[in-house]
Scaffold this motif. Sequence first.
Motif, PDB file in Angstrom:
ATOM      1  N   ASP A 137      45.252  50.375  40.223  1.00  0.00           N
ATOM      2  CA  ASP A 137      44.856  48.998  39.927  1.00  0.00           C
ATOM      3  C   ASP A 137      45.525  48.522  38.641  1.00  0.00           C
ATOM      4  O   ASP A 137      45.834  49.326  37.754  1.00  0.00           O
ATOM      5  CB  ASP A 137      43.342  48.895  39.790  1.00  0.00           C
ATOM      6  N   GLU A 138      45.723  47.207  38.550  1.00  0.00           N
ATOM      7  CA  GLU A 138      46.402  46.636  37.376  1.00  0.00           C
ATOM      8  C   GLU A 138      45.458  46.437  36.190  1.00  0.00           C
ATOM      9  O   GLU A 138      45.908  46.198  35.071  1.00  0.00           O
ATOM     10  CB  GLU A 138      47.047  45.296  37.746  1.00  0.00           C
ATOM     11  N   ASN A 139      44.153  46.529  36.438  1.00  0.00           N
ATOM     12  CA  ASN A 139      43.173  46.299  35.379  1.00  0.00           C
ATOM     13  C   ASN A 139      42.643  47.638  34.872  1.00  0.00           C
ATOM     14  O   ASN A 139      41.847  48.294  35.532  1.00  0.00           O
ATOM     15  CB  ASN A 139      42.024  45.434  35.915  1.00  0.00           C
ATOM     16  N   ARG A 140      43.091  48.040  33.699  1.00  0.00           N
ATOM     17  CA  ARG A 140      42.710  49.355  33.176  1.00  0.00           C
ATOM     18  C   ARG A 140      41.216  49.443  32.880  1.00  0.00           C
ATOM     19  O   ARG A 140      40.610  50.511  33.026  1.00  0.00           O
ATOM     20  CB  ARG A 140      43.500  49.682  31.910  1.00  0.00           C
ATOM     21  N   TYR A 141      40.612  48.319  32.485  1.00  0.00           N
ATOM     22  CA  TYR A 141      39.186  48.326  32.155  1.00  0.00           C
ATOM     23  C   TYR A 141      38.342  48.474  33.425  1.00  0.00           C
ATOM     24  O   TYR A 141      37.346  49.188  33.438  1.00  0.00           O
ATOM     25  CB  TYR A 141      38.816  47.040  31.406  1.00  0.00           C
ATOM     26  N   TYR A 142      38.778  47.819  34.484  1.00  0.00           N
ATOM     27  CA  TYR A 142      38.034  47.927  35.737  1.00  0.00           C
ATOM     28  C   TYR A 142      38.208  49.324  36.341  1.00  0.00           C
ATOM     29  O   TYR A 142      37.264  49.885  36.896  1.00  0.00           O
ATOM     30  CB  TYR A 142      38.501  46.865  36.722  1.00  0.00           C
ATOM     31  N   ALA A 143      39.401  49.876  36.208  1.00  0.00           N
ATOM     32  CA  ALA A 143      39.634  51.235  36.718  1.00  0.00           C
ATOM     33  C   ALA A 143      38.750  52.239  35.975  1.00  0.00           C
ATOM     34  O   ALA A 143      38.143  53.127  36.592  1.00  0.00           O
ATOM     35  CB  ALA A 143      41.107  51.605  36.570  1.00  0.00           C
ATOM     36  N   ALA A 144      38.657  52.083  34.633  1.00  0.00           N
ATOM     37  CA  ALA A 144      37.813  52.977  33.837  1.00  0.00           C
ATOM     38  C   ALA A 144      36.336  52.779  34.178  1.00  0.00           C
ATOM     39  O   ALA A 144      35.566  53.745  34.259  1.00  0.00           O
ATOM     40  CB  ALA A 144      38.049  52.727  32.348  1.00  0.00           C
ATOM     41  N   TYR A 145      35.948  51.529  34.426  1.00  0.00           N
ATOM     42  CA  TYR A 145      34.563  51.228  34.786  1.00  0.00           C
ATOM     43  C   TYR A 145      34.190  51.873  36.117  1.00  0.00           C
ATOM     44  O   TYR A 145      33.113  52.467  36.257  1.00  0.00           O
ATOM     45  CB  TYR A 145      34.379  49.714  34.868  1.00  0.00           C
ATOM     46  N   MET A 146      35.080  51.764  37.097  1.00  0.00           N
ATOM     47  CA  MET A 146      34.804  52.336  38.410  1.00  0.00           C
ATOM     48  C   MET A 146      34.695  53.858  38.340  1.00  0.00           C
ATOM     49  O   MET A 146      33.832  54.463  38.995  1.00  0.00           O
ATOM     50  CB  MET A 146      35.891  51.921  39.396  1.00  0.00           C
ATOM     51  N   GLU A 147      35.553  54.475  37.557  1.00  0.00           N
ATOM     52  CA  GLU A 147      35.501  55.943  37.431  1.00  0.00           C
ATOM     53  C   GLU A 147      34.232  56.388  36.720  1.00  0.00           C
ATOM     54  O   GLU A 147      33.664  57.430  37.034  1.00  0.00           O
ATOM     55  CB  GLU A 147      36.734  56.454  36.696  1.00  0.00           C
ATOM     56  N   GLU A 148      33.787  55.585  35.741  1.00  0.00           N
ATOM     57  CA  GLU A 148      32.572  55.940  35.015  1.00  0.00           C
ATOM     58  C   GLU A 148      31.332  55.754  35.895  1.00  0.00           C
ATOM     59  O   GLU A 148      30.428  56.587  35.888  1.00  0.00           O
ATOM     60  CB  GLU A 148      32.446  55.083  33.756  1.00  0.00           C
ATOM     61  N   LYS A 149      31.317  54.663  36.663  1.00  0.00           N
ATOM     62  CA  LYS A 149      30.165  54.380  37.518  1.00  0.00           C
ATOM     63  C   LYS A 149      30.154  55.265  38.747  1.00  0.00           C
ATOM     64  O   LYS A 149      29.087  55.630  39.257  1.00  0.00           O
ATOM     65  CB  LYS A 149      30.184  52.905  37.924  1.00  0.00           C
ATOM     66  N   HIS A 150      31.350  55.593  39.243  1.00  0.00           N
ATOM     67  CA  HIS A 150      31.465  56.432  40.446  1.00  0.00           C
ATOM     68  C   HIS A 150      32.420  57.587  40.133  1.00  0.00           C
ATOM     69  O   HIS A 150      33.618  57.483  40.389  1.00  0.00           O
ATOM     70  CB  HIS A 150      31.979  55.615  41.626  1.00  0.00           C
ATOM     71  N   VAL A 158      45.823  53.941  47.782  1.00  0.00           N
ATOM     72  CA  VAL A 158      45.376  52.555  47.881  1.00  0.00           C
ATOM     73  C   VAL A 158      45.783  51.792  46.621  1.00  0.00           C
ATOM     74  O   VAL A 158      45.408  52.187  45.513  1.00  0.00           O
ATOM     75  CB  VAL A 158      43.845  52.463  48.063  1.00  0.00           C
ATOM     76  N   PHE A 159      46.534  50.705  46.795  1.00  0.00           N
ATOM     77  CA  PHE A 159      46.857  49.811  45.689  1.00  0.00           C
ATOM     78  C   PHE A 159      45.812  48.705  45.660  1.00  0.00           C
ATOM     79  O   PHE A 159      45.765  47.854  46.543  1.00  0.00           O
ATOM     80  CB  PHE A 159      48.264  49.222  45.866  1.00  0.00           C
ATOM     81  N   GLY A 160      44.968  48.723  44.642  1.00  0.00           N
ATOM     82  CA  GLY A 160      43.939  47.714  44.487  1.00  0.00           C
ATOM     83  C   GLY A 160      42.540  48.280  44.596  1.00  0.00           C
ATOM     84  O   GLY A 160      42.223  48.982  45.564  1.00  0.00           O
ATOM     85  N   LEU A 161      41.705  47.991  43.583  1.00  0.00           N
ATOM     86  CA  LEU A 161      40.287  48.313  43.640  1.00  0.00           C
ATOM     87  C   LEU A 161      39.576  47.080  44.190  1.00  0.00           C
ATOM     88  O   LEU A 161      39.597  46.019  43.575  1.00  0.00           O
ATOM     89  CB  LEU A 161      39.760  48.671  42.249  1.00  0.00           C
ATOM     90  N   THR A 162      38.984  47.202  45.356  1.00  0.00           N
ATOM     91  CA  THR A 162      38.446  46.066  46.090  1.00  0.00           C
ATOM     92  C   THR A 162      37.004  46.348  46.510  1.00  0.00           C
ATOM     93  O   THR A 162      36.477  47.444  46.227  1.00  0.00           O
ATOM     94  CB  THR A 162      39.302  45.817  47.349  1.00  0.00           C
ATOM     95  N   PRO A 163      36.350  45.393  47.183  1.00  0.00           N
ATOM     96  CA  PRO A 163      34.993  45.669  47.684  1.00  0.00           C
ATOM     97  C   PRO A 163      34.935  46.845  48.645  1.00  0.00           C
ATOM     98  O   PRO A 163      33.857  47.394  48.892  1.00  0.00           O
ATOM     99  CB  PRO A 163      34.618  44.354  48.392  1.00  0.00           C
ATOM    100  N   GLU A 164      36.074  47.249  49.202  1.00  0.00           N
ATOM    101  CA  GLU A 164      36.092  48.369  50.155  1.00  0.00           C
ATOM    102  C   GLU A 164      36.378  49.719  49.499  1.00  0.00           C
ATOM    103  O   GLU A 164      36.509  50.723  50.209  1.00  0.00           O
ATOM    104  CB  GLU A 164      37.148  48.128  51.234  1.00  0.00           C
ATOM    105  N   THR A 165      36.459  49.779  48.193  1.00  0.00           N
ATOM    106  CA  THR A 165      36.849  51.015  47.505  1.00  0.00           C
ATOM    107  C   THR A 165      35.976  52.205  47.898  1.00  0.00           C
ATOM    108  O   THR A 165      36.484  53.265  48.290  1.00  0.00           O
ATOM    109  CB  THR A 165      36.801  50.815  45.985  1.00  0.00           C
ATOM    110  N   LEU A 166      34.670  52.052  47.810  1.00  0.00           N
ATOM    111  CA  LEU A 166      33.771  53.157  48.159  1.00  0.00           C
ATOM    112  C   LEU A 166      33.837  53.481  49.648  1.00  0.00           C
ATOM    113  O   LEU A 166      33.675  54.638  50.048  1.00  0.00           O
ATOM    114  CB  LEU A 166      32.334  52.821  47.753  1.00  0.00           C
TER     115      LEU A 166
END
Length: 310
Positions: free
Chosen positions: A138-151, A115-123
């Motif tokens: 995803d193009e946003n490294r901070y959001y990618a790291a946040y998602m991995e940490e939270k989930h 999947v290209f893109g972290l979106t509301p449908e990720t989970l």
Amino acid sequence: MKNNNGNTKLILLHPYIQKQGGSNRLWLLAFVSFFTLAFLLTLIYTRESTSTSATSTAAAATIASPGLGGLPTTVINTLLYYASTSNNTFHMSHAELKQISDVLRKCSSPCNFLVFGLTPETLLWKALNHNGRTVFIDENRYYAAYMEEKHPEIDAYDVQYTTKLRELHELVASTKKQIRNECRPVQNLLFSECKLGLNDLPNHVYEVDWDVILVDGPRGEWPDAPGRMSPIFTAGVLARSKKTGVNAKTHVFVHDFYGEVERVCGDEFLCRENLVEASDTLGHYVLERMDANSFQFCRSNTSSKASSSS
């Protein structure tokens, strides 16, 4: 036994006593044999019962989970319903979600989903591809790291796009000129210098035979936004470069199909002849594995001419 004179006398056992000792040994041998046989029979019965129980459990699981993803139909429908009725403005519609979900359910297990893109449908994508491999880019490294940490169950990586949306036609023309070299349709993009090819993803991403690819990123429609030229081109190459396996086909979905980038790059690198279903919001392509010596994305150039003239 000694007599009164102090002499030792030999005491002989009665023959009946000797016979009694031999009989005891026979009874002991019979007793041990009986319990050995009983133990063996019990062990065999236990193994058969365990095997039967496991088979029954597997059969029950199969009945409860008709989809190859492993989730019961009621659970899938519930997830789709709540995902499509969320308050998020940018979520997909129920029709779009179901179209992708249906393909995931029919996918060979385990299913490989990129999947290209972290979106509301990720989970949701992670849940629907139960027991399969799901990777997010995803193009946003901070959001990618946040998602991995939270989930922690999410497998997400960031990528640096070097393209700009306003360079669409220039990049497409440059890619077509390099179609026999760096931008050929069958290759390992890890070693490619093609401008539209993503070559800085984790190495294992290039080694996986992806069954389903969804292009729903990067975000942005302004002139200096990255655009989705690279993900669409990369999806086309990954699909055509699959190794020999059970499933030679790859389903590629392109979201926001009303955009110029999505239409043009879809026609050039995914090809209109492979488009099986399309709406203003979602394009669905089915691509087949190609020979390593292939140097043409589409069987005909009519789609390219149509897209450039529109």
